[in-house]
Design a protein around this motif. Structure first.
Motif, PDB file in Angstrom:
ATOM      1  N   GLU A  17       0.827  -1.208   0.000  1.00  0.00           N
ATOM      2  CA  GLU A  17       0.000   0.000   0.000  1.00  0.00           C
ATOM      3  C   GLU A  17       0.860   1.255   0.000  1.00  0.00           C
ATOM      4  N   ALA A  18       1.961   1.236   0.743  1.00  0.00           N
ATOM      5  CA  ALA A  18       2.843   2.399   0.767  1.00  0.00           C
ATOM      6  C   ALA A  18       3.497   2.617  -0.590  1.00  0.00           C
ATOM      7  N   VAL A  19       3.901   1.518  -1.247  1.00  0.00           N
ATOM      8  CA  VAL A  19       4.484   1.642  -2.581  1.00  0.00           C
ATOM      9  C   VAL A  19       3.473   2.252  -3.545  1.00  0.00           C
ATOM     10  N   LEU A  20       2.248   1.720  -3.518  1.00  0.00           N
ATOM     11  CA  LEU A  20       1.208   2.249  -4.402  1.00  0.00           C
ATOM     12  C   LEU A  20       0.952   3.733  -4.137  1.00  0.00           C
ATOM     13  N   ASP A  21       0.926   4.089  -2.873  1.00  0.00           N
ATOM     14  CA  ASP A  21       0.643   5.481  -2.505  1.00  0.00           C
ATOM     15  C   ASP A  21       1.684   6.434  -3.072  1.00  0.00           C
ATOM     16  N   HIS A  22       2.937   5.973  -3.116  1.00  0.00           N
ATOM     17  CA  HIS A  22       4.003   6.887  -3.514  1.00  0.00           C
ATOM     18  C   HIS A  22       4.325   6.843  -5.004  1.00  0.00           C
ATOM     19  N   VAL A  23       4.185   5.686  -5.657  1.00  0.00           N
ATOM     20  CA  VAL A  23       4.633   5.631  -7.052  1.00  0.00           C
ATOM     21  C   VAL A  23       3.499   5.586  -8.068  1.00  0.00           C
ATOM     22  N   ARG A  24       2.330   5.130  -7.663  1.00  0.00           N
ATOM     23  CA  ARG A  24       1.245   5.054  -8.648  1.00  0.00           C
ATOM     24  C   ARG A  24       0.901   6.413  -9.262  1.00  0.00           C
ATOM     25  N   PRO A  25       0.896   7.485  -8.478  1.00  0.00           N
ATOM     26  CA  PRO A  25       0.587   8.789  -9.092  1.00  0.00           C
ATOM     27  C   PRO A  25       1.571   9.190 -10.187  1.00  0.00           C
ATOM     28  N   LEU A  26       2.790   8.633 -10.151  1.00  0.00           N
ATOM     29  CA  LEU A  26       3.793   9.003 -11.142  1.00  0.00           C
ATOM     30  C   LEU A  26       3.443   8.490 -12.535  1.00  0.00           C
ATOM     31  N   LEU A  27       2.576   7.478 -12.611  1.00  0.00           N
ATOM     32  CA  LEU A  27       2.194   6.945 -13.912  1.00  0.00           C
ATOM     33  C   LEU A  27       1.409   7.972 -14.719  1.00  0.00           C
ATOM     34  N   ALA A  28       0.713   8.854 -14.008  1.00  0.00           N
ATOM     35  CA  ALA A  28      -0.077   9.876 -14.706  1.00  0.00           C
ATOM     36  C   ALA A  28       0.809  10.918 -15.373  1.00  0.00           C
ATOM     37  N   ALA A  29       2.073  10.952 -14.976  1.00  0.00           N
ATOM     38  CA  ALA A  29       2.983  11.956 -15.533  1.00  0.00           C
ATOM     39  C   ALA A  29       3.496  11.569 -16.910  1.00  0.00           C
ATOM     40  N   GLU A  80       5.149   8.366 -19.702  1.00  0.00           N
ATOM     41  CA  GLU A  80       5.940   7.143 -19.776  1.00  0.00           C
ATOM     42  C   GLU A  80       7.367   7.306 -19.265  1.00  0.00           C
ATOM     43  N   GLU A  81       7.772   8.510 -18.945  1.00  0.00           N
ATOM     44  CA  GLU A  81       9.169   8.769 -18.608  1.00  0.00           C
ATOM     45  C   GLU A  81       9.654   7.917 -17.437  1.00  0.00           C
ATOM     46  N   LEU A  82       8.804   7.792 -16.403  1.00  0.00           N
ATOM     47  CA  LEU A  82       9.199   7.039 -15.210  1.00  0.00           C
ATOM     48  C   LEU A  82       8.515   5.682 -15.122  1.00  0.00           C
ATOM     49  N   GLN A  83       7.852   5.287 -16.192  1.00  0.00           N
ATOM     50  CA  GLN A  83       7.067   4.056 -16.166  1.00  0.00           C
ATOM     51  C   GLN A  83       7.908   2.833 -15.809  1.00  0.00           C
ATOM     52  N   PHE A  84       9.082   2.746 -16.405  1.00  0.00           N
ATOM     53  CA  PHE A  84       9.939   1.579 -16.171  1.00  0.00           C
ATOM     54  C   PHE A  84      10.257   1.411 -14.688  1.00  0.00           C
ATOM     55  N   GLN A  85      10.633   2.498 -14.024  1.00  0.00           N
ATOM     56  CA  GLN A  85      11.009   2.398 -12.623  1.00  0.00           C
ATOM     57  C   GLN A  85       9.794   2.137 -11.732  1.00  0.00           C
ATOM     58  N   VAL A  86       8.658   2.754 -12.067  1.00  0.00           N
ATOM     59  CA  VAL A  86       7.442   2.496 -11.281  1.00  0.00           C
ATOM     60  C   VAL A  86       7.078   1.022 -11.365  1.00  0.00           C
ATOM     61  N   VAL A  87       7.131   0.463 -12.569  1.00  0.00           N
ATOM     62  CA  VAL A  87       6.835  -0.961 -12.744  1.00  0.00           C
ATOM     63  C   VAL A  87       7.824  -1.816 -11.956  1.00  0.00           C
ATOM     64  N   ALA A  88       9.088  -1.422 -11.964  1.00  0.00           N
ATOM     65  CA  ALA A  88      10.106  -2.177 -11.225  1.00  0.00           C
ATOM     66  C   ALA A  88       9.815  -2.199  -9.731  1.00  0.00           C
TER      67      ALA A  88
END
Length: 311
Positions: free
Chosen positions: A87-99, A101-109
């Motif tokens: 839940e903490a991971v989702l809270d912090h990185v999921r919003p970055l997907l809306a920005a 594809e630039e950070l998509q790879f790291q968010v997925v990782a």
């Protein structure tokens, strides 16, 4: 020399593993290197040393000081992922997907790492929860080592629409496990795709052991009968006969054998192969020794018709 307990060593190694990639991804966000005396710099050193909780505290301080900057959120996501806090991971990185594809790879990782930790800790629900955003992005982004666990998770829930594409993706990868063939066949069977399931059953049965063969052969025979009946109804009696031949050769499911013989007899009779048709109708009687089955009267009528030309 003092050694960290095994669990702490694993936590340290998880934290270190993605740190270089994390810093690279942060640089993609357009950020320079944070100085050693900043909260981010201290957090990076602590994370590299395996002091995950202390690193998280520093990154949280950085968020309070600088706001929810992408490079700080990625670091928090990475630290929480190594701890398995989905839940903490989702809270912090999921919003970055809306920005974008630039950070998509790291968010997925980071989400994938959180899913792995959850799986290791016996929490398949959290594993699937972590991977939900990844699945939304596309099956191709799901790491190969998580596809089969996710497929099995959704299969346990009878969520075949999610399980089946994952199973197919597993088999498209390198060296899929043999049992994935059987599980894929069953998944197709569950959604009414017996025709598609046949090939997977056949590939599995080529190398299956005796114990595995028994149940799989029964399921394979059931699908053979279902597809044969569909072929016959669609005006393809030759294809139906081939599948019925195979099912009768297997001898299972036994409760469908009289129907298989009767239908094959009907096809043979239509093709003018009366001798073989009669053998099939006689088999129906043999499979119903007390002459009480629903096909007995029909088989007897066919035998009279073949022998005497009357019903």
């Amino acid at each position: 020399m003092n050694r960290l307990p095994a669990r702490n060593r694993r936590r340290r190694d998880r934290a270190r593993l993605g740190l270089v990639a994390l810093l690279w991804a942060a640089s993609l966000a357009g950020c320079g290197h944070d100085g050693p005396d900043t909260a981010v710099g201290r957090g990076d050193r602590l994370l590299a040393a395996g002091e995950v909780e202390a690193a998280i505290a520093e990154y949280k301080l950085a968020v309070r000081q600088e706001g929810r900057r992408p490079e700080i959120l990625l670091r928090l996501g990475h630290a929480y992922a190594s701890e398995g806090d989905v839940e903490a991971v989702l809270d912090h990185v999921r919003p970055l997907l809306a920005a974008g594809e630039e950070l998509q790879f790291q968010v997925v990782a980071e989400l994938s790492e959180a899913a792995r930790v959850a799986r290791e800790r016996g929490s398949p629900d959290n594993m699937a929860r972590a991977m939900e955003p990844v699945l939304e992005l596309g099956l191709g982004l799901v790491p190969s080592d998580l596809k089969l666990p996710l497929a099995r998770y959704y299969a346990e829930l009878s969520d075949w629409n999610r399980a089946l594409p994952l199973y197919v993706a597993v088999l498209e990868g390198e060296d899929p496990p043999e049992e994935a063939l059987l599980e894929t066949a069953r998944a197709f069977q569950e959604v009414g795709g017996c025709r598609e399931a046949l090939g997977y059953f056949e590939r599995f049965l080529e190398n299956a052991g005796r114990r595995e063969r028994a149940e799989a052969t029964w399921e394979y025979g059931s699908c053979l009968y279902e597809v044969a009946m569909a072929d016959r109804a669609q005006g393809h009696p030759g294809d139906a006969a081939v599948r019925l031949d195979r099912m009768i050769e297997l001898g299972v499911p036994r409760n469908l054998l009289d129907r298989a013989h009767y239908n094959r007899g009907e096809i043979r009779m239509a093709f003018g192969n009366l001798s073989d048709a009669e053998s099939d109708f006689l088999a129906v009687l043999e499979l119903n020794p007390v002459r009480s089955g629903p096909l007995v009267r029909l088989a007897e009528e066919r035998i009279r018709e073949i022998r005497f030309g009357v019903r």
